[in-house]
Scaffold this active site. Sequence first.
Site, PDB file in Angstrom:
ATOM      1  N   GLU A  86       0.842  -1.413   0.002  1.00 39.44           N
ATOM      2  CA  GLU A  86       0.168  -0.083   0.086  1.00 39.44           C
ATOM      3  C   GLU A  86       0.978   1.185  -0.036  1.00 39.44           C
ATOM      4  O   GLU A  86       0.648   2.371  -0.556  1.00 39.44           O
ATOM      5  CB  GLU A  86      -0.865  -0.023   1.210  1.00 39.44           C
ATOM      6  N   TYR A  87       1.929   1.176   0.791  1.00 43.47           N
ATOM      7  CA  TYR A  87       2.898   2.459   0.878  1.00 43.47           C
ATOM      8  C   TYR A  87       3.412   2.357  -0.574  1.00 43.47           C
ATOM      9  O   TYR A  87       3.424   3.489  -1.118  1.00 43.47           O
ATOM     10  CB  TYR A  87       3.980   2.079   1.744  1.00 43.47           C
ATOM     11  N   ASP A  88       3.816   1.429  -1.182  1.00 41.12           N
ATOM     12  CA  ASP A  88       4.379   1.780  -2.574  1.00 41.12           C
ATOM     13  C   ASP A  88       3.148   2.051  -3.536  1.00 41.12           C
ATOM     14  O   ASP A  88       3.620   3.111  -4.557  1.00 41.12           O
ATOM     15  CB  ASP A  88       4.773   0.225  -3.112  1.00 41.12           C
ATOM     16  N   GLU A 142      23.872   3.896  26.539  1.00 42.61           N
ATOM     17  CA  GLU A 142      23.512   3.711  25.279  1.00 42.61           C
ATOM     18  C   GLU A 142      24.327   2.799  24.186  1.00 42.61           C
ATOM     19  O   GLU A 142      25.387   2.994  24.356  1.00 42.61           O
ATOM     20  CB  GLU A 142      23.161   5.030  24.338  1.00 42.61           C
ATOM     21  N   LYS A 150      26.467   1.674  21.637  1.00 34.91           N
ATOM     22  CA  LYS A 150      27.498   2.333  20.763  1.00 34.91           C
ATOM     23  C   LYS A 150      27.303   1.457  19.375  1.00 34.91           C
ATOM     24  O   LYS A 150      27.920   0.692  19.196  1.00 34.91           O
ATOM     25  CB  LYS A 150      28.910   2.315  21.168  1.00 34.91           C
ATOM     26  N   ARG A 161      31.218  13.126  10.444  1.00 30.96           N
ATOM     27  CA  ARG A 161      31.960  13.638  11.328  1.00 30.96           C
ATOM     28  C   ARG A 161      33.328  14.317  10.771  1.00 30.96           C
ATOM     29  O   ARG A 161      33.926  15.543  11.337  1.00 30.96           O
ATOM     30  CB  ARG A 161      32.273  12.597  12.451  1.00 30.96           C
ATOM     31  N   GLU A 197      24.074   8.224  14.022  1.00 37.49           N
ATOM     32  CA  GLU A 197      24.807   7.241  13.379  1.00 37.49           C
ATOM     33  C   GLU A 197      24.000   6.517  12.328  1.00 37.49           C
ATOM     34  O   GLU A 197      22.819   5.934  12.386  1.00 37.49           O
ATOM     35  CB  GLU A 197      25.151   6.017  14.490  1.00 37.49           C
ATOM     36  N   LYS A 252      26.661   8.490  29.411  1.00 37.31           N
ATOM     37  CA  LYS A 252      26.671   9.995  29.585  1.00 37.31           C
ATOM     38  C   LYS A 252      26.153  10.474  30.724  1.00 37.31           C
ATOM     39  O   LYS A 252      25.194  10.016  31.196  1.00 37.31           O
ATOM     40  CB  LYS A 252      25.802  10.734  28.383  1.00 37.31           C
ATOM     41  N   LYS A 275      34.079  -0.185  25.978  1.00 36.68           N
ATOM     42  CA  LYS A 275      34.186  -1.173  24.625  1.00 36.68           C
ATOM     43  C   LYS A 275      33.913  -2.572  25.345  1.00 36.68           C
ATOM     44  O   LYS A 275      34.395  -2.698  26.323  1.00 36.68           O
ATOM     45  CB  LYS A 275      35.466  -0.823  24.134  1.00 36.68           C
TER      46      LYS A 275
END
Length: 532
Positions: free
Chosen positions: A33-35, A112, A114, A135, A171, A287, A311
Amino acid sequence: MEAARRIDELTKELNEHAYRYHVLDDPLISDGEYDRLFQELLKLEEAYPGLAAEDSPTRRVGGVALDKFEQVAHRLPMLSLENGFSDQDLRDFILRLERFLNEPVSTGFSAEPKMDGLAVELVYQQGRLITGSTRGDGLIGEDISAQLKTITAIPLSLLRSNSDLLEVRGEVYMEKQGFADLNDSQLAQGLQPFANPRNAAAGSLRQLDPSITAQRPLKFFAYGVGDPESTPCASQTELLDYLRQIGFPTCPYNSFCIDIVEVIRHFERLTSIRHQLPYEIDGMVVKVDELGLQNRLGVKSRAPRWAIARKFPATQATTTLTGVEFQVGRTGAVTPVALLEPVNLDGATVSRATLHNQGEIDRKDLRVGDAVLVQRAGDVIPEVVKPIVDRRDGNETPIKLPSRCPACDSDLIKPDDEAVTRCPNLQCPAQLLRGLIHYCSKAGLDIEGLGKRYVEQLYEEKIIREVADLYTMDREVLKGLEGWGEKSADNVLAAIDQARKPPLADFIAALGIRFIGENSASLLESHFGSLD
């Protein structure tokens, strides 16, 4: 006019469906339907091109191919993050915060995933996407607006806006299945497959032809803004919710944590589900949640004080150390490089790893022929962790640095106060070549078209021997080189011409003088002002 009304209806309806699909994960209509609606809009805009809106979904299919990417300055720097590799690193991070603030952080943290993709900035004016960029070096990136506009998860216009200017950071990434499908397509066309999803995402965004980017399965998660004061938010958690409300997808595994115990617990959870996620993550960003505290904490030279990237433990595998190559760097340092039986580490094939220096080799008791444990530290840099001594059969041979330079045959020296062995010959061809590569690289003057391979070719052809030679190269000679041509020669010469008058700090850093990095170069520029 009926066509204008219908175009406006379809534009709003399709943008709303895209928001529900990419942000809310709650579609109201089927893909078919979107298409159908998309094709109806496309036909109307073809019949009435003057009625097409700037934020029309049809604008995502790509535009005119570019000759090169233009540079764009970030109004506010896109900083790097400090890395942590253990729970203790996280505890130390919080202790540093509390010492700086002279009080505990009682308002919590945002934890969050990474994303392992490419960081970008999206600039919106009056709610419309104006510019998108990489960046880059944190201060200046590349304008990839046309490429970013092909990503359906990135809104061309915001659902609402509280500010005339909003700079969204996030990102661009590729899901694992999309990556596998893309590589199948590459192989079917006889093309080189991509090494991993991050490389595929970066390579897709750096296509000069945005219609190629439009064919790649790229996704986007927003994680912040350049200036939090341009939003009505008081915390990072509120900011992530706000970004969702105005049209951006955010990672569903973001979590508010009240203290270090919850931060570590969330990291452990991400570690346990990491390989079940549909996309690659290489750690977790922590953060300070309160934006006011972030502002008080400020930034260091290249990273904010209020954030750290924890990490994942490095991926490890066992292989065989088959030999050692000795490389001479631009400062004369002789570095032993392990040659390995190729081994797959988390999606990347590793066949070489640094051995650092003779002291490190002796400390680990490494020998040619050893079965060794290798890892990608931070999932990036391959290193040999240790030999597996139990597998030795007596045929292994010790590793010793040569007494003479492998590039110029000069006697090598090892100062008593250094771990590194060096070639003292300033005219050593390996040092000259490495210096030229550095001068032209992103860490130097970033001369477009003069990557490592091309600098090596020019050096081997005896066209360049020192920096000054770059500025006297002959067009006729360049265009006759293998793999070159008139356009390549002209582009490189134009890029070199742009590099004739760089900022003093950039020039000093590009020279690759030992002990003089970016910060020292900036201090020298501030003090002396010019070369005169």
